[in-house]
Write a protein that holds these residues in place. Structure first.
Motif, PDB file in Angstrom:
ATOM      1  N   LEU A  99      61.338  43.387  10.003  1.00  0.00           N
ATOM      2  CA  LEU A  99      60.173  43.030   9.191  1.00  0.00           C
ATOM      3  C   LEU A  99      60.412  43.365   7.720  1.00  0.00           C
ATOM      4  CD1 LEU A  99      57.419  44.266  11.655  1.00  0.00           C
ATOM      5  CD2 LEU A  99      57.688  41.907  10.867  1.00  0.00           C
ATOM      6  N   LEU A 100      60.938  44.548   7.464  1.00  0.00           N
ATOM      7  CA  LEU A 100      61.239  44.932   6.081  1.00  0.00           C
ATOM      8  C   LEU A 100      62.285  44.011   5.462  1.00  0.00           C
ATOM      9  CD1 LEU A 100      61.340  48.845   6.010  1.00  0.00           C
ATOM     10  CD2 LEU A 100      59.902  47.370   4.593  1.00  0.00           C
ATOM     11  N   ARG A 101      63.352  43.752   6.215  1.00  0.00           N
ATOM     12  CA  ARG A 101      64.421  42.894   5.709  1.00  0.00           C
ATOM     13  C   ARG A 101      63.885  41.488   5.405  1.00  0.00           C
ATOM     14  NH1 ARG A 101      67.983  43.232   9.688  1.00  0.00           N
ATOM     15  NH2 ARG A 101      69.424  44.718   8.705  1.00  0.00           N
ATOM     16  N   THR A 102      63.090  40.944   6.289  1.00  0.00           N
ATOM     17  CA  THR A 102      62.563  39.595   6.103  1.00  0.00           C
ATOM     18  C   THR A 102      61.624  39.532   4.905  1.00  0.00           C
ATOM     19  OG1 THR A 102      62.723  39.195   8.488  1.00  0.00           O
ATOM     20  CG2 THR A 102      61.343  37.690   7.211  1.00  0.00           C
ATOM     21  N   LEU A 103      60.734  40.516   4.787  1.00  0.00           N
ATOM     22  CA  LEU A 103      59.821  40.530   3.643  1.00  0.00           C
ATOM     23  C   LEU A 103      60.586  40.639   2.330  1.00  0.00           C
ATOM     24  CD1 LEU A 103      56.919  42.783   4.976  1.00  0.00           C
ATOM     25  CD2 LEU A 103      56.723  40.393   4.245  1.00  0.00           C
ATOM     26  N   THR A 133      53.480  35.394   4.333  1.00  0.00           N
ATOM     27  CA  THR A 133      54.362  35.332   3.171  1.00  0.00           C
ATOM     28  C   THR A 133      53.659  34.829   1.914  1.00  0.00           C
ATOM     29  OG1 THR A 133      55.128  33.154   3.909  1.00  0.00           O
ATOM     30  CG2 THR A 133      56.437  35.067   4.561  1.00  0.00           C
ATOM     31  N   ASP A 134      52.423  34.363   2.038  1.00  0.00           N
ATOM     32  CA  ASP A 134      51.651  33.925   0.875  1.00  0.00           C
ATOM     33  C   ASP A 134      50.828  35.050   0.255  1.00  0.00           C
ATOM     34  OD1 ASP A 134      52.513  31.377   0.656  1.00  0.00           O
ATOM     35  OD2 ASP A 134      50.711  30.419   1.475  1.00  0.00           O
ATOM     36  N   ARG A 135      50.833  36.219   0.884  1.00  0.00           N
ATOM     37  CA  ARG A 135      49.932  37.280   0.429  1.00  0.00           C
ATOM     38  C   ARG A 135      50.247  37.732  -0.993  1.00  0.00           C
ATOM     39  NH1 ARG A 135      48.718  42.235   4.393  1.00  0.00           N
ATOM     40  NH2 ARG A 135      48.480  40.396   5.746  1.00  0.00           N
ATOM     41  N   LEU A 136      51.530  37.756  -1.348  1.00  0.00           N
ATOM     42  CA  LEU A 136      51.895  38.188  -2.698  1.00  0.00           C
ATOM     43  C   LEU A 136      51.298  37.256  -3.747  1.00  0.00           C
ATOM     44  CD1 LEU A 136      53.525  40.084  -4.548  1.00  0.00           C
ATOM     45  CD2 LEU A 136      55.481  38.556  -4.243  1.00  0.00           C
ATOM     46  N   SER A 137      51.433  35.948  -3.558  1.00  0.00           N
ATOM     47  CA  SER A 137      50.887  35.007  -4.542  1.00  0.00           C
ATOM     48  C   SER A 137      49.369  34.963  -4.487  1.00  0.00           C
ATOM     49  CB  SER A 137      51.468  33.611  -4.308  1.00  0.00           C
ATOM     50  OG  SER A 137      51.153  33.131  -3.014  1.00  0.00           O
ATOM     51  N   ARG A 138      48.802  35.234  -3.315  1.00  0.00           N
ATOM     52  CA  ARG A 138      47.350  35.144  -3.144  1.00  0.00           C
ATOM     53  C   ARG A 138      46.617  36.370  -3.696  1.00  0.00           C
ATOM     54  NH1 ARG A 138      47.548  34.785   1.994  1.00  0.00           N
ATOM     55  NH2 ARG A 138      46.629  36.784   2.614  1.00  0.00           N
ATOM     56  N   THR A 139      47.211  37.565  -3.498  1.00  0.00           N
ATOM     57  CA  THR A 139      46.522  38.800  -3.869  1.00  0.00           C
ATOM     58  C   THR A 139      47.253  39.625  -4.916  1.00  0.00           C
ATOM     59  OG1 THR A 139      47.594  40.205  -2.198  1.00  0.00           O
ATOM     60  CG2 THR A 139      45.669  38.925  -1.500  1.00  0.00           C
ATOM     61  N   GLY A 140      48.532  39.286  -5.175  1.00  0.00           N
ATOM     62  CA  GLY A 140      49.329  40.089  -6.096  1.00  0.00           C
ATOM     63  C   GLY A 140      50.117  41.180  -5.416  1.00  0.00           C
ATOM     64  N   ASP A 141      49.966  41.322  -4.089  1.00  0.00           N
ATOM     65  CA  ASP A 141      50.643  42.379  -3.344  1.00  0.00           C
ATOM     66  C   ASP A 141      51.199  41.802  -2.048  1.00  0.00           C
ATOM     67  OD1 ASP A 141      49.778  44.593  -5.121  1.00  0.00           O
ATOM     68  OD2 ASP A 141      47.792  44.052  -4.365  1.00  0.00           O
ATOM     69  N   ALA A 142      52.460  42.123  -1.758  1.00  0.00           N
ATOM     70  CA  ALA A 142      53.097  41.626  -0.542  1.00  0.00           C
ATOM     71  C   ALA A 142      52.527  42.299   0.700  1.00  0.00           C
ATOM     72  CB  ALA A 142      54.607  41.856  -0.622  1.00  0.00           C
ATOM     73  N   GLU A 143      52.727  41.664   1.856  1.00  0.00           N
ATOM     74  CA  GLU A 143      52.305  42.260   3.121  1.00  0.00           C
ATOM     75  C   GLU A 143      53.044  43.574   3.338  1.00  0.00           C
ATOM     76  OE1 GLU A 143      51.617  41.168   7.835  1.00  0.00           O
ATOM     77  OE2 GLU A 143      52.701  39.749   6.551  1.00  0.00           O
ATOM     78  N   VAL A 144      52.369  44.508   3.998  1.00  0.00           N
ATOM     79  CA  VAL A 144      52.918  45.838   4.274  1.00  0.00           C
ATOM     80  C   VAL A 144      53.140  45.972   5.780  1.00  0.00           C
ATOM     81  CG1 VAL A 144      52.420  48.314   4.202  1.00  0.00           C
ATOM     82  CG2 VAL A 144      51.878  46.855   2.235  1.00  0.00           C
ATOM     83  N   VAL A 145      54.222  46.638   6.161  1.00  0.00           N
ATOM     84  CA  VAL A 145      54.549  46.854   7.570  1.00  0.00           C
ATOM     85  C   VAL A 145      53.903  48.163   8.037  1.00  0.00           C
ATOM     86  CG1 VAL A 145      56.386  47.171   9.265  1.00  0.00           C
ATOM     87  CG2 VAL A 145      56.752  45.671   7.283  1.00  0.00           C
ATOM     88  N   TYR A 146      52.993  48.052   8.992  1.00  0.00           N
ATOM     89  CA  TYR A 146      52.396  49.237   9.627  1.00  0.00           C
ATOM     90  C   TYR A 146      53.274  49.607  10.809  1.00  0.00           C
ATOM     91  CZ  TYR A 146      48.940  52.152  12.069  1.00  0.00           C
ATOM     92  OH  TYR A 146      48.293  53.186  12.703  1.00  0.00           O
ATOM     93  N   GLY A 147      53.963  50.736  10.696  1.00  0.00           N
ATOM     94  CA  GLY A 147      55.016  51.059  11.643  1.00  0.00           C
ATOM     95  C   GLY A 147      54.568  51.559  12.995  1.00  0.00           C
ATOM     96  N   ALA A 148      53.363  52.122  13.089  1.00  0.00           N
ATOM     97  CA  ALA A 148      52.915  52.673  14.363  1.00  0.00           C
ATOM     98  C   ALA A 148      52.841  51.575  15.414  1.00  0.00           C
ATOM     99  CB  ALA A 148      51.547  53.328  14.193  1.00  0.00           C
TER     100      ALA A 148
END
Length: 237
Positions: A46-50, A21-36
């Protein structure tokens, strides 16, 4: 520990996944869900929580099966699902900065190009999608050269022999990320032939991502585009 508790600062524990959950502040981009490899229910959660953690930023899921796409549309009515690119986006897209031109050689490359285009938009760039301009008809890519030159970064997706990035790289001096696709007959080896051709491109300024990795190309291109200097019109130079 409940799902609502954090394992440590910046990590949201869902039991089967630990969201960064820190990725957005750390890199400017939120974590992405890899669905496979994930169940539709996990992808929805995962989408709802993010989205709950980052309500002002869009969140992205990639490589979604038809079942996962249907589950997202049912459970998250605000999500935008692209069945071609197999992506889902939840949340408002940011105001675009810079332009990424996503170029595909043929219609069969559309899923990879669509994934790259959606990713670039989520990561903050404007997108110009240029389709079906492969090297078997060079007049087609020549006819859109002005659009390629106007972009801040290019994503070029191609299968078969993977020649299009070299052609585009020889036409314009725009940063270019090439995406080999797993399109072609037997000796294309599932995209390996295109990958090797792109890695051996003699056109300067061509970088290469993995086979079918439209997501990686879209991230790279958006980060280039959104840091690009505003262009000065030809009449003011």
């Amino acid at each position: 520990m409940t799902h609502d508790q954090e394992l440590q600062p910046g990590v949201h524990d869902l039991g089967y996944a630990k969201l960064d959950t820190d990725r957005l502040s750390r890199t400017g981009d939120a974590e992405v869900v890899y669905g496979a490899g994930k169940t539709p229910e996990q992808i929805v959660e995962l989408l709802r929580t993010l989205h709950e953690v980052h309500p002002d930023a869009p969140v992205l899921a990639t490589r979604l099966s038809p079942e996962a796409q249907a589950a997202v549309l049912t459970a998250l009515p605000g999500a935008v699902v692209d069945p071609v690119g197999r992506t889902a986006v939840l949340g408002e897209l940011p105001t675009p900065r810079g332009t990424v031109a996503v170029i595909s050689a043929g219609t069969s490359d559309a899923p990879v190009a669509a994934e790259a285009a959606t990713t670039a938009r989520v990561f903050g760039a404007g997108v110009d999608l240029v389709t079906d301009v492969g090297v078997s008809g060079l007049h087609r890519v020549m006819g859109v050269r002005h659009r390629l030159d106007a972009a801040d970064c290019l994503v070029v997706a191609a299968g078969m022999e993977g020649a299009l990035p070299s052609v585009v790289g020889g036409l314009v001096g725009v940063p270019l990320v090439a995406v080999p696709t797993s399109v072609g007959y037997g000796a294309s080896f599932g995209g390996v032939a295109a990958l090797l051709a792109m890695l051996n491109s003699c056109a300067p300024g061509v970088t290469v991502v993995n086979i079918d990795n439209g997501f990686g190309a879209g991230v790279f291109a958006a980060r280039v585009a959104r840091r690009a200097e505003p262009r000065v019109s030809g009449g003011d130079q």
